[in-house]
Design an enzyme around this catalytic site. Structure first.
Site, PDB file in Angstrom:
ATOM      1  NE  ARG A 162      -2.682   0.521   3.497  1.00 49.82           N
ATOM      2  CZ  ARG A 162      -1.923   0.848   4.553  1.00 49.82           C
ATOM      3  NH1 ARG A 162      -1.267   1.994   4.577  1.00 49.82           N
ATOM      4  NH2 ARG A 162      -1.807   0.032   5.589  1.00 49.82           N
ATOM      5  CE1 TYR A 183     -17.914  10.264 -15.267  1.00 50.56           C
ATOM      6  CE2 TYR A 183     -16.621  10.499 -13.260  1.00 50.56           C
ATOM      7  CZ  TYR A 183     -17.440   9.745 -14.087  1.00 50.56           C
ATOM      8  OH  TYR A 183     -17.788   8.479 -13.714  1.00 50.56           O
ATOM      9  CG  ASP A 243     -10.174  15.358 -14.922  1.00 52.97           C
ATOM     10  OD1 ASP A 243      -9.460  14.784 -15.771  1.00 52.97           O
ATOM     11  OD2 ASP A 243     -11.156  14.816 -14.387  1.00 52.97           O
ATOM     12  CE  LYS A 297     -12.938   6.951 -18.453  1.00 52.12           C
ATOM     13  NZ  LYS A 297     -12.932   7.605 -17.189  1.00 52.12           N
TER      14      LYS A 297
END
Ligand SMILES: Cc1ncc(COP(=O)(O)O)c(C=O)c1O
Length: 420
Positions: A88, A141, A213, A238
């Site tokens: 992690r 978005y 973004d 994406k």
């Protein structure tokens, strides 16, 4: 272990460890060069995409970064290790991806996440506090808006949606407690354009940060940090991943202090990607440049078809000279991208009929993969903004133009439009 993980993440990122050759890590896993050899070496975008963070594995000679499918790492004695203790906090495959992402965006710290929204959540909980305020786009978005309106607001962070293409409106929306301007450009799904340098100046004047973004443009077409943004956000699901086979997210910043704070929260909150997902995004990123060139070429052909079609009322694409953000897009982007939206003369039913009728364009959510996708934002990706200031027109169709043979895409769309 808890304590040392916390220390490691608070004081330094895995990239720093790799770059500094701390403990034995630099020589055993990354060679003695560290990622800065590539990032600071004056190399071009495609070279960085293929090599940054990805030196051949010194242990085996493997040219491709191995998938370190491990949760934990041996310690020769307590506290003595090669820079990794627990996946992690850091994993070598993820470090390679994070180093590559930082190089591609021209940043210092890259952090990879399990999804774009996990990256956004980490950023927002790092740079906002109860009683604070953020300025957000009035076109974005839907999932990002949902995070602001349904999650963050409950924790006492207010938001004001404004048109980011109107810098006066952004300035007017700033408050003394505003800690962040959130920008998407081009926007999803209306392909609006915001002036990144202009927003950065407003953020600076207001003592706030600017997050961009960059999912729609990808770092190949637009590099927000060089234009003054403080942090770049990606859904790597994406264009960076590029093959519709992985969900991921990323944050990149050039600000060392912010980078440390984000890395601390990444570890504390834990929304990290696994080694295989990190590897998939990294493999996709290697071909980002050639894919984006073809996405842009194909999108321009699709836009040509749509603009002349009697069933189409308007085409939303920043490459069109009549687009209100065209001049800014031409200045801050090196291409206009592969996303195209359009509105149907025949209203919502016509939009739904087109979505149902294509064969090469696949009806589905998401974007940025090699295959072309078509969707109805109002009922699909942006259903969560219905009834809000961000509601999208019901006659809108969004295309993610893929890299198939352009003539096949045009024939497919022409046939589908002919049926409405
Ligand atoms: C522009 C943009 N940002 C962020 C996200 C969220 O990313 P993810 O779906 O990987 O969580 C998306 C998802 O579609 C998006 O289109």
């Amino acid at each position: 272990m808890e304590h040392s993980q916390e220390q490691a993440s608070q004081d330094t990122t895995p990239q720093d460890i790799a770059a500094a050759g701390s403990a034995d890590f630099g020589s055993e896993v990354h060679g003695d060069t560290g990622p800065d050899r590539w990032a600071g070496g004056g190399y071009g975008f495609e070279t960085l995409a293929i090599h940054a963070g990805q030196d051949p594995d010194p242990t085996t000679g493997a040219v491709v970064v191995p998938i370190y499918q491990t949760s934990t790492y041996v310690q020769s004695e307590v506290g003595q290790h090669k820079g990794y203790e627990y996946s992690r906090s850091g994993n070598p495959t993820r470090t390679a991806l994070e180093t590559c992402l930082a190089a591609l965006e021209g940043g210092r710290t890259g952090l990879a996440f399990a999804s774009g929204l996990a990256a956004e959540d980490c950023l927002l909980r790092t740079v906002t506090s109860p009683g604070g305020h953020v300025v957000i786009p009035d076109d974005a978005y839907g999932g990002t808006y949902r995070l602001f309106s349904r999650v963050l607001e409950r924790w006492g962070v207010a938001h004001t949606p404004v048109s980011l293409s109107d810098l006066d409106a952004v300035r007017a929306a700033m408050r003394p407690e505003t800690s962040l301007i959130w920008c998407e450009t081009p926007t999803n799904p209306l392909l609006g354009i915001a002036d990144i340098a202009g927003l950065a100046a407003i953020a600076r004047d207001g003592g706030a940060r600017l997050a961009v973004d960059n999912t729609f443009a990808s770092p190949y077409l637009q590099q927000p940090l060089a234009l003054g943004a403080d942090v770049v956000v990606h859904s790597t699901t994406k264009y960076l991943g590029g093959h519709s086979d992985v969900v991921g997210g990323a944050l990149v910043t050039a600000d060392a202090t912010l980078g440390e704070e984000l890395a601390y929260h990444q570890n504390a909150m834990g929304g990290v990607p696994g080694a295989f997902d990190s590897w998939l995004v990294m493999r996709g990123a290697k071909t980002l440049g050639v894919r984006m060139d073809r996405h842009c070429e194909n999108a321009a052909r699709v836009v040509d078809l749509l603009t002349g079609h009697p069933a189409v009322g308007s085409v939303l694409y920043p490459g069109l000279p009549e687009h209100p953000g065209h001049d800014i897009a031409a200045k801050q982007m090196s291409g206009f991208g592969g996303m195209v939206s359009f509105r149907l003369v025949g209203g919502e039913q016509a939009a739904l009929d087109v979505c149902r009728s294509t064969k090469v364009f696949i009806l589905g959510e998401s974007l940025g993969g090699v295959e072309s996708l078509i969707e109805h934002p109002g009922r699909m990706t942006h259903a969560s903004v219905a009834g809000s200031q961000l509601e999208v027109p019901s006659d809108l169709v969004r295309l993610s133009v893929g890299i198939e043979t352009a003539d096949d895409l045009l024939a497919d769309l022409d046939r589908a439009l002919g049926s409405v």
